[in-house]
Design a protein around this motif. Structure first.
Motif, PDB file in Angstrom:
ATOM      1  N   GLY A 176       0.814  -1.211   0.000  1.00 23.29           N
ATOM      2  CA  GLY A 176       0.000   0.000   0.000  1.00 23.29           C
ATOM      3  C   GLY A 176       0.846   1.258   0.000  1.00 23.29           C
ATOM      4  N   ILE A 177       1.933   1.256   0.782  1.00 21.69           N
ATOM      5  CA  ILE A 177       2.819   2.429   0.852  1.00 21.69           C
ATOM      6  C   ILE A 177       3.512   2.676  -0.489  1.00 21.69           C
ATOM      7  CG2 ILE A 177       4.950   3.301   1.895  1.00 21.69           C
ATOM      8  CD1 ILE A 177       4.090   1.773   4.470  1.00 21.69           C
ATOM      9  N   ILE A 178       4.036   1.610  -1.084  1.00 18.05           N
ATOM     10  CA  ILE A 178       4.724   1.742  -2.382  1.00 18.05           C
ATOM     11  C   ILE A 178       3.754   2.251  -3.448  1.00 18.05           C
ATOM     12  CG2 ILE A 178       5.864   0.455  -4.243  1.00 18.05           C
ATOM     13  CD1 ILE A 178       6.982  -1.427  -2.065  1.00 18.05           C
ATOM     14  N   THR A 179       2.540   1.707  -3.453  1.00 11.59           N
ATOM     15  CA  THR A 179       1.544   2.112  -4.450  1.00 11.59           C
ATOM     16  C   THR A 179       1.147   3.566  -4.273  1.00 11.59           C
ATOM     17  OG1 THR A 179       0.680  -0.147  -4.512  1.00 11.59           O
ATOM     18  CG2 THR A 179      -0.710   1.575  -5.434  1.00 11.59           C
ATOM     19  N   ALA A 180       0.936   3.986  -3.021  1.00  8.43           N
ATOM     20  CA  ALA A 180       0.564   5.382  -2.758  1.00  8.43           C
ATOM     21  C   ALA A 180       1.664   6.332  -3.237  1.00  8.43           C
ATOM     22  CB  ALA A 180       0.307   5.571  -1.268  1.00  8.43           C
ATOM     23  N   THR A 181       2.918   5.922  -3.050  1.00 10.28           N
ATOM     24  CA  THR A 181       4.045   6.737  -3.512  1.00 10.28           C
ATOM     25  C   THR A 181       4.066   6.819  -5.036  1.00 10.28           C
ATOM     26  OG1 THR A 181       5.334   6.035  -1.589  1.00 10.28           O
ATOM     27  CG2 THR A 181       6.547   7.029  -3.399  1.00 10.28           C
ATOM     28  N   LEU A 182       3.856   5.676  -5.685  1.00 12.79           N
ATOM     29  CA  LEU A 182       3.864   5.639  -7.147  1.00 12.79           C
ATOM     30  C   LEU A 182       2.707   6.452  -7.736  1.00 12.79           C
ATOM     31  CD1 LEU A 182       4.735   1.866  -7.743  1.00 12.79           C
ATOM     32  CD2 LEU A 182       6.187   3.830  -8.274  1.00 12.79           C
ATOM     33  N   LYS A 183       1.555   6.415  -7.055  1.00 18.67           N
ATOM     34  CA  LYS A 183       0.399   7.163  -7.558  1.00 18.67           C
ATOM     35  C   LYS A 183       0.628   8.671  -7.538  1.00 18.67           C
ATOM     36  CE  LYS A 183      -3.401   3.934  -6.623  1.00 18.67           C
ATOM     37  NZ  LYS A 183      -4.646   3.700  -5.847  1.00 18.67           N
ATOM     38  N   SER A 184       1.450   9.132  -6.601  1.00 17.17           N
ATOM     39  CA  SER A 184       1.731  10.572  -6.519  1.00 17.17           C
ATOM     40  C   SER A 184       2.785  11.016  -7.533  1.00 17.17           C
ATOM     41  CB  SER A 184       2.187  10.942  -5.108  1.00 17.17           C
ATOM     42  OG  SER A 184       3.415  10.304  -4.797  1.00 17.17           O
ATOM     43  N   ALA A 185       3.514  10.050  -8.113  1.00 21.56           N
ATOM     44  CA  ALA A 185       4.599  10.376  -9.052  1.00 21.56           C
ATOM     45  C   ALA A 185       4.116  11.121 -10.293  1.00 21.56           C
ATOM     46  CB  ALA A 185       5.342   9.106  -9.441  1.00 21.56           C
ATOM     47  N   PRO A 186       3.028  10.672 -10.978  1.00 12.19           N
ATOM     48  CA  PRO A 186       2.580  11.398 -12.185  1.00 12.19           C
ATOM     49  C   PRO A 186       2.273  12.868 -11.932  1.00 12.19           C
ATOM     50  CG  PRO A 186       1.522   9.262 -12.063  1.00 12.19           C
ATOM     51  CD  PRO A 186       2.236   9.455 -10.776  1.00 12.19           C
ATOM     52  N   LYS A 187       1.677  13.180 -10.788  1.00  9.75           N
ATOM     53  CA  LYS A 187       1.350  14.574 -10.482  1.00  9.75           C
ATOM     54  C   LYS A 187       2.619  15.422 -10.421  1.00  9.75           C
ATOM     55  CE  LYS A 187      -0.857  17.536  -7.053  1.00  9.75           C
ATOM     56  NZ  LYS A 187      -1.522  17.614  -5.736  1.00  9.75           N
ATOM     57  N   MET A 188       3.641  14.919  -9.720  1.00 11.84           N
ATOM     58  CA  MET A 188       4.900  15.664  -9.607  1.00 11.84           C
ATOM     59  C   MET A 188       5.595  15.781 -10.963  1.00 11.84           C
ATOM     60  SD  MET A 188       6.394  14.333  -5.934  1.00 11.84           S
ATOM     61  CE  MET A 188       6.236  12.583  -6.285  1.00 11.84           C
ATOM     62  N   ILE A 189       5.491  14.694 -11.755  1.00 11.23           N
ATOM     63  CA  ILE A 189       6.118  14.720 -13.085  1.00 11.23           C
ATOM     64  C   ILE A 189       5.455  15.756 -13.967  1.00 11.23           C
ATOM     65  CG2 ILE A 189       6.441  13.389 -15.207  1.00 11.23           C
ATOM     66  CD1 ILE A 189       6.762  10.897 -13.400  1.00 11.23           C
ATOM     67  N   PHE A 190       4.120  15.795 -13.966  1.00 11.66           N
ATOM     68  CA  PHE A 190       3.407  16.749 -14.814  1.00 11.66           C
ATOM     69  C   PHE A 190       3.578  18.185 -14.327  1.00 11.66           C
ATOM     70  CE2 PHE A 190       0.847  13.096 -16.452  1.00 11.66           C
ATOM     71  CZ  PHE A 190       1.129  13.313 -17.794  1.00 11.66           C
ATOM     72  N   GLU A 191       3.720  18.367 -13.018  1.00  5.48           N
ATOM     73  CA  GLU A 191       4.001  19.714 -12.508  1.00  5.48           C
ATOM     74  C   GLU A 191       5.362  20.185 -13.001  1.00  5.48           C
ATOM     75  OE1 GLU A 191       3.596  19.472  -8.299  1.00  5.48           O
ATOM     76  OE2 GLU A 191       1.405  19.642  -8.327  1.00  5.48           O
ATOM     77  N   ALA A 192       6.331  19.266 -12.990  1.00  6.79           N
ATOM     78  CA  ALA A 192       7.672  19.597 -13.493  1.00  6.79           C
ATOM     79  C   ALA A 192       7.626  19.878 -14.995  1.00  6.79           C
ATOM     80  CB  ALA A 192       8.634  18.452 -13.201  1.00  6.79           C
ATOM     81  N   ILE A 193       6.815  19.093 -15.720  1.00  7.72           N
ATOM     82  CA  ILE A 193       6.674  19.304 -17.167  1.00  7.72           C
ATOM     83  C   ILE A 193       6.043  20.665 -17.443  1.00  7.72           C
ATOM     84  CG2 ILE A 193       5.437  18.519 -19.230  1.00  7.72           C
ATOM     85  CD1 ILE A 193       5.715  15.658 -18.131  1.00  7.72           C
ATOM     86  N   SER A 194       5.019  21.014 -16.679  1.00 11.37           N
ATOM     87  CA  SER A 194       4.343  22.308 -16.864  1.00 11.37           C
ATOM     88  C   SER A 194       5.321  23.450 -16.653  1.00 11.37           C
ATOM     89  CB  SER A 194       3.178  22.435 -15.879  1.00 11.37           C
ATOM     90  OG  SER A 194       2.220  21.429 -16.097  1.00 11.37           O
ATOM     91  N   PHE A 195       6.104  23.350 -15.578  1.00  9.26           N
ATOM     92  CA  PHE A 195       7.092  24.399 -15.291  1.00  9.26           C
ATOM     93  C   PHE A 195       8.126  24.486 -16.408  1.00  9.26           C
ATOM     94  CE2 PHE A 195      11.006  25.921 -13.232  1.00  9.26           C
ATOM     95  CZ  PHE A 195      10.555  27.138 -12.725  1.00  9.26           C
ATOM     96  N   SER A 196       8.563  23.317 -16.871  1.00  8.70           N
ATOM     97  CA  SER A 196       9.565  23.280 -17.952  1.00  8.70           C
ATOM     98  C   SER A 196       9.005  23.861 -19.244  1.00  8.70           C
ATOM     99  CB  SER A 196      10.023  21.842 -18.192  1.00  8.70           C
ATOM    100  OG  SER A 196      10.587  21.297 -17.030  1.00  8.70           O
ATOM    101  N   LEU A 197       7.737  23.573 -19.545  1.00 13.53           N
ATOM    102  CA  LEU A 197       7.111  24.101 -20.749  1.00 13.53           C
ATOM    103  C   LEU A 197       6.996  25.629 -20.697  1.00 13.53           C
ATOM    104  CD1 LEU A 197       4.274  21.474 -21.343  1.00 13.53           C
ATOM    105  CD2 LEU A 197       6.228  21.897 -22.830  1.00 13.53           C
TER     106      LEU A 197
END
Length: 339
Positions: free
Chosen positions: A90-111
């Motif tokens: 459950g802990i690993i999955t919760a961490t992985l689920k939050s990864a796309p949000k951080m990735i897309f926030e970084a992509i938005s900033f980079s764009l």
């Protein structure tokens, strides 16, 4: 989301195409890596959850045996391992689920940074006049990227619950009985004729059984464990269909058209009695019409009524699985239910 994307295309389709390609590439990477891992963790979670409940059920069902054999530490160790592994997934999955949000926030900033650099480079002498264009894309990405993240988050949730959905799907695709309402009356004779049955095709546990039971007879099936006694009873009461041969009630063959009527005539007391967490009356009625007079009558016949008078009468609570009653009292409720 569609409106924002349409606006992007209208304002500047070249920049929009670049943004689209970047988002698609990153989405594919996330689906192939993060989502794939989440799916694997979901399958593992399903197995661990089954093991977790198995430990609980086996412990509660064999509580007395565990105490007698002094197996407390073994059970606690199994429970600790089951909960630890389940929590870890459950802990690993919760961490992985939050990864796309951080990735897309970084992509938005980079764009946004890339867009600023592009405008300054292309319109070096007049970059300030394109502040409006920059503002549109910044505000648009601010609203657009969370929507993309929600879609991906929903997809990851589906992947995590994939095994559970697969189990539910397999349960739902079973054929449903198509039975009719034709009446069948029992006046004199039940006849089993050349009956054969097996749970696995080609491996019959009952072969060419012939038997006649007259109305009013008291019949007991005696034999070794696994010889098919319970199976024959299940066939007689209409829970299974014979592989060959048939069961006749006053010369009427039991089939899909009349099996419903036949089952309605059966009073059945199973070897293992199921009681839900409710009152004695509710367990006797078991989803049928509530008739207090009839409930009282059958409880008296089952020799349980006097005991209930010392408690709360028909409103006596039995507990989950009948835990508040003795084994004999649970059997008497089953007898009353059948009556």
């Amino acid at each position: 989301m569609i409106f924002i994307y349409s606006m992007f295309l209208y304002v500047n389709y070249e920049i929009t195409m670049v943004i689209t390609i970047v988002i698609i590439i990153n989405t594919i990477i996330i689906v192939k890596t993060v989502s794939k891992t989440i799916k694997k963790k979901g399958i593992k979670r399903s197995g661990l959850q089954a093991n977790y409940y198995e430990v609980i059920n086996s412990s509660l069902a064999n509580f007395k045996m565990i105490k007698l054999q002094i197996q407390d530490n073994i059970i606690l160790e199994k429970f600790h391992k089951a909960t630890k592994d389940y929590a870890q997934v459950g802990i690993i999955t919760a961490t992985l689920k939050s990864a796309p949000k951080m990735i897309f926030e970084a992509i938005s900033f980079s764009l946004v940074i890339s867009l600023v650099i592009y405008l300054v480079y292309k319109y070096e002498d007049d970059a300030s006049s394109h502040i409006g264009l920059l503002s549109i894309f910044v505000l648009g990405l601010y609203r657009f990227m969370p929507s993309v993240n929600k879609i991906l988050d929903g997809y990851n949730n589906i992947m995590y619950q994939y095994k559970a959905l697969d189990i539910v799907h397999n349960d739902l695709i079973y054929d449903i009985e198509d039975i009719g309402n034709k009446k069948v009356n029992f006046e004199s004779l039940i006849k089993i004729k050349n009956l054969s049955f097996g749970y696995i095709e080609g491996q019959n546990i009952l072969q060419d059984i012939n038997l006649e039971i007259n109305k009013g007879d008291k019949v007991a099936f005696i034999g070794e464990s696994g010889s098919g006694k319970s199976t024959l009873i299940d066939l007689l009461i209409g829970l299974y269909k014979p592989c060959s041969g048939g069961i006749f009630v006053d010369d009427n063959l039991l089939c899909d058209s009349n099996i419903k009527s036949w089952r309605n005539k059966v009073g059945y007391i199973p070897q293992s009695v199921y009681l839900f967490d409710g009152t004695v009356a509710e367990n006797v009625v078991f989803n049928r019409k509530y008739d207090e007079q009839k409930i009282t009558e059958v409880l008296k016949k089952a020799k349980l009524y006097d005991f209930l008078q010392e408690k709360e009468g028909l409103l006596t609570v039995v507990g989950e699985g009948g835990i508040l009653l003795s084994g004999g009292q649970k059997q008497r409720i089953a007898i009353a239910r059948a009556l």
